[in-house]
Design a protein around this motif. Structure first.
Motif, PDB file in Angstrom:
ATOM      1  N   HIS A  46       2.831   9.611 -10.189  1.00 49.46           N
ATOM      2  CA  HIS A  46       2.537   9.312 -11.598  1.00 49.46           C
ATOM      3  C   HIS A  46       1.107   9.537 -12.077  1.00 49.46           C
ATOM      4  O   HIS A  46       0.876   9.558 -13.285  1.00 49.46           O
ATOM      5  CB  HIS A  46       2.889   7.851 -11.889  1.00 49.46           C
ATOM      6  CG  HIS A  46       4.337   7.550 -11.757  1.00 49.46           C
ATOM      7  ND1 HIS A  46       5.283   7.934 -12.682  1.00 49.46           N
ATOM      8  CD2 HIS A  46       5.022   6.908 -10.776  1.00 49.46           C
ATOM      9  CE1 HIS A  46       6.470   7.542 -12.289  1.00 49.46           C
ATOM     10  NE2 HIS A  46       6.343   6.925 -11.127  1.00 49.46           N
ATOM     11  N   CYS A  47       0.151   9.675 -11.207  1.00 49.49           N
ATOM     12  CA  CYS A  47      -1.256   9.664 -11.641  1.00 49.49           C
ATOM     13  C   CYS A  47      -1.773  10.970 -12.240  1.00 49.49           C
ATOM     14  O   CYS A  47      -2.879  11.012 -12.752  1.00 49.49           O
ATOM     15  CB  CYS A  47      -2.166   9.226 -10.503  1.00 49.49           C
ATOM     16  SG  CYS A  47      -2.141   7.451 -10.265  1.00 49.49           S
ATOM     17  N   GLN A  48      -1.009  12.023 -12.166  1.00 53.87           N
ATOM     18  CA  GLN A  48      -1.413  13.323 -12.700  1.00 53.87           C
ATOM     19  C   GLN A  48      -2.686  13.848 -12.035  1.00 53.87           C
ATOM     20  O   GLN A  48      -3.568  14.413 -12.670  1.00 53.87           O
ATOM     21  CB  GLN A  48      -1.580  13.268 -14.228  1.00 53.87           C
ATOM     22  CG  GLN A  48      -0.312  12.897 -14.940  1.00 53.87           C
ATOM     23  CD  GLN A  48      -0.466  12.796 -16.437  1.00 53.87           C
ATOM     24  OE1 GLN A  48      -1.540  12.929 -16.996  1.00 53.87           O
ATOM     25  NE2 GLN A  48       0.643  12.530 -17.119  1.00 53.87           N
ATOM     26  N   ALA A  90       0.838  -1.203   0.000  1.00 55.35           N
ATOM     27  CA  ALA A  90       0.000   0.000   0.000  1.00 55.35           C
ATOM     28  C   ALA A  90       0.875   1.255   0.000  1.00 55.35           C
ATOM     29  O   ALA A  90       0.587   2.217  -0.723  1.00 55.35           O
ATOM     30  CB  ALA A  90      -0.939  -0.005   1.197  1.00 55.35           C
ATOM     31  N   ALA A  91       1.950   1.256   0.762  1.00 54.95           N
ATOM     32  CA  ALA A  91       2.872   2.401   0.787  1.00 54.95           C
ATOM     33  C   ALA A  91       3.510   2.610  -0.587  1.00 54.95           C
ATOM     34  O   ALA A  91       3.684   3.758  -1.034  1.00 54.95           O
ATOM     35  CB  ALA A  91       3.944   2.197   1.853  1.00 54.95           C
ATOM     36  N   TYR A  92       3.848   1.517  -1.263  1.00 55.51           N
ATOM     37  CA  TYR A  92       4.390   1.611  -2.628  1.00 55.51           C
ATOM     38  C   TYR A  92       3.370   2.300  -3.547  1.00 55.51           C
ATOM     39  O   TYR A  92       3.710   3.204  -4.302  1.00 55.51           O
ATOM     40  CB  TYR A  92       4.734   0.218  -3.167  1.00 55.51           C
ATOM     41  CG  TYR A  92       4.984   0.236  -4.657  1.00 55.51           C
ATOM     42  CD1 TYR A  92       6.221   0.604  -5.162  1.00 55.51           C
ATOM     43  CD2 TYR A  92       3.962  -0.078  -5.555  1.00 55.51           C
ATOM     44  CE1 TYR A  92       6.448   0.650  -6.535  1.00 55.51           C
ATOM     45  CE2 TYR A  92       4.173  -0.039  -6.925  1.00 55.51           C
ATOM     46  CZ  TYR A  92       5.410   0.328  -7.405  1.00 55.51           C
ATOM     47  OH  TYR A  92       5.621   0.384  -8.767  1.00 55.51           O
ATOM     48  N   TRP A  93       2.113   1.872  -3.481  1.00 57.51           N
ATOM     49  CA  TRP A  93       1.076   2.433  -4.354  1.00 57.51           C
ATOM     50  C   TRP A  93       0.810   3.892  -4.026  1.00 57.51           C
ATOM     51  O   TRP A  93       0.572   4.701  -4.936  1.00 57.51           O
ATOM     52  CB  TRP A  93      -0.200   1.603  -4.302  1.00 57.51           C
ATOM     53  CG  TRP A  93      -0.061   0.304  -5.030  1.00 57.51           C
ATOM     54  CD1 TRP A  93      -0.192  -0.943  -4.502  1.00 57.51           C
ATOM     55  CD2 TRP A  93       0.268   0.126  -6.412  1.00 57.51           C
ATOM     56  NE1 TRP A  93       0.038  -1.888  -5.483  1.00 57.51           N
ATOM     57  CE2 TRP A  93       0.313  -1.265  -6.656  1.00 57.51           C
ATOM     58  CE3 TRP A  93       0.534   0.990  -7.466  1.00 57.51           C
ATOM     59  CZ2 TRP A  93       0.610  -1.793  -7.917  1.00 57.51           C
ATOM     60  CZ3 TRP A  93       0.821   0.467  -8.722  1.00 57.51           C
ATOM     61  CH2 TRP A  93       0.864  -0.903  -8.941  1.00 57.51           C
ATOM     62  N   ALA A 122       2.967   6.124  -2.986  1.00 56.74           N
ATOM     63  CA  ALA A 122       4.051   6.878  -3.621  1.00 56.74           C
ATOM     64  C   ALA A 122       3.860   6.932  -5.138  1.00 56.74           C
ATOM     65  O   ALA A 122       4.048   7.983  -5.759  1.00 56.74           O
ATOM     66  CB  ALA A 122       5.402   6.261  -3.263  1.00 56.74           C
ATOM     67  N   PHE A 123       3.471   5.808  -5.728  1.00 56.36           N
ATOM     68  CA  PHE A 123       3.241   5.746  -7.173  1.00 56.36           C
ATOM     69  C   PHE A 123       2.112   6.698  -7.580  1.00 56.36           C
ATOM     70  O   PHE A 123       2.228   7.436  -8.558  1.00 56.36           O
ATOM     71  CB  PHE A 123       2.900   4.306  -7.598  1.00 56.36           C
ATOM     72  CG  PHE A 123       2.693   4.150  -9.076  1.00 56.36           C
ATOM     73  CD1 PHE A 123       3.755   3.844  -9.903  1.00 56.36           C
ATOM     74  CD2 PHE A 123       1.427   4.314  -9.642  1.00 56.36           C
ATOM     75  CE1 PHE A 123       3.572   3.706 -11.271  1.00 56.36           C
ATOM     76  CE2 PHE A 123       1.232   4.183 -11.007  1.00 56.36           C
ATOM     77  CZ  PHE A 123       2.305   3.878 -11.829  1.00 56.36           C
TER      78      PHE A 123
END
Length: 135
Positions: free
Chosen positions: A18-20, A8-11, A13-14
């Motif tokens: 990256h999601c704009q 969840a922590a990885y997501w 940050a992603f």
């Protein structure tokens, strides 16, 4: 791919990177002040969030609209032939306008999240809900 707090922590940050998302600072504040709750174990990497200190965190959607989708970003998996598979990230808020659920699906939740993906650095599709606060 197993869904746990580290994942969840990885997501998180992603998503911020990256999601704009149109108001990145407000989204980052949501994540910084939220507690990760239930982790879905169906094969997706979705998770619930709760916001203990709501008053000090700016909303990302208008209040009073109940629970609903406010944002989506879709990424092609370049490791698949013709980029035919995608990762979808959907953000939901509650009646207070705060982030309450992050849904992370692969191929419309038709397949479990693979161990390895080669995702595009920018989404090929972005959706902004009507209640989303953009700035």
């Amino acid at each position: 791919m197993r869904n746990d707090l580290q994942r969840a922590a990885y997501w998180i940050a992603f998503i911020v990177e990256h999601c704009q998302f149109p108001n990145r600072d407000a989204l980052a504040a949501q994540f910084e002040n939220a507690e990760i709750g239930e982790l879905c174990d169906c094969g997706c990497n979705s998770f619930a969030l709760s916001m203990p200190a709501r008053g000090s965190v700016p909303e990302i959607s208008t209040r009073g609209h109940g629970y609903g989708l406010v944002f989506e970003a879709d990424f092609r998996d370049l490791g698949e032939p013709n980029g035919s598979r995608s990762l979808e990230i959907l953000l939901f808020t509650n009646d207070s306008g705060h982030l309450s659920y992050v849904e992370i699906d692969y191929c419309g939740n038709g397949l479990p999240i693979p161990e390895r993906m080669n995702l595009e650095s920018a989404p090929y599709h972005v959706f902004h809900g009507e209640t989303l606060i953009r700035a």
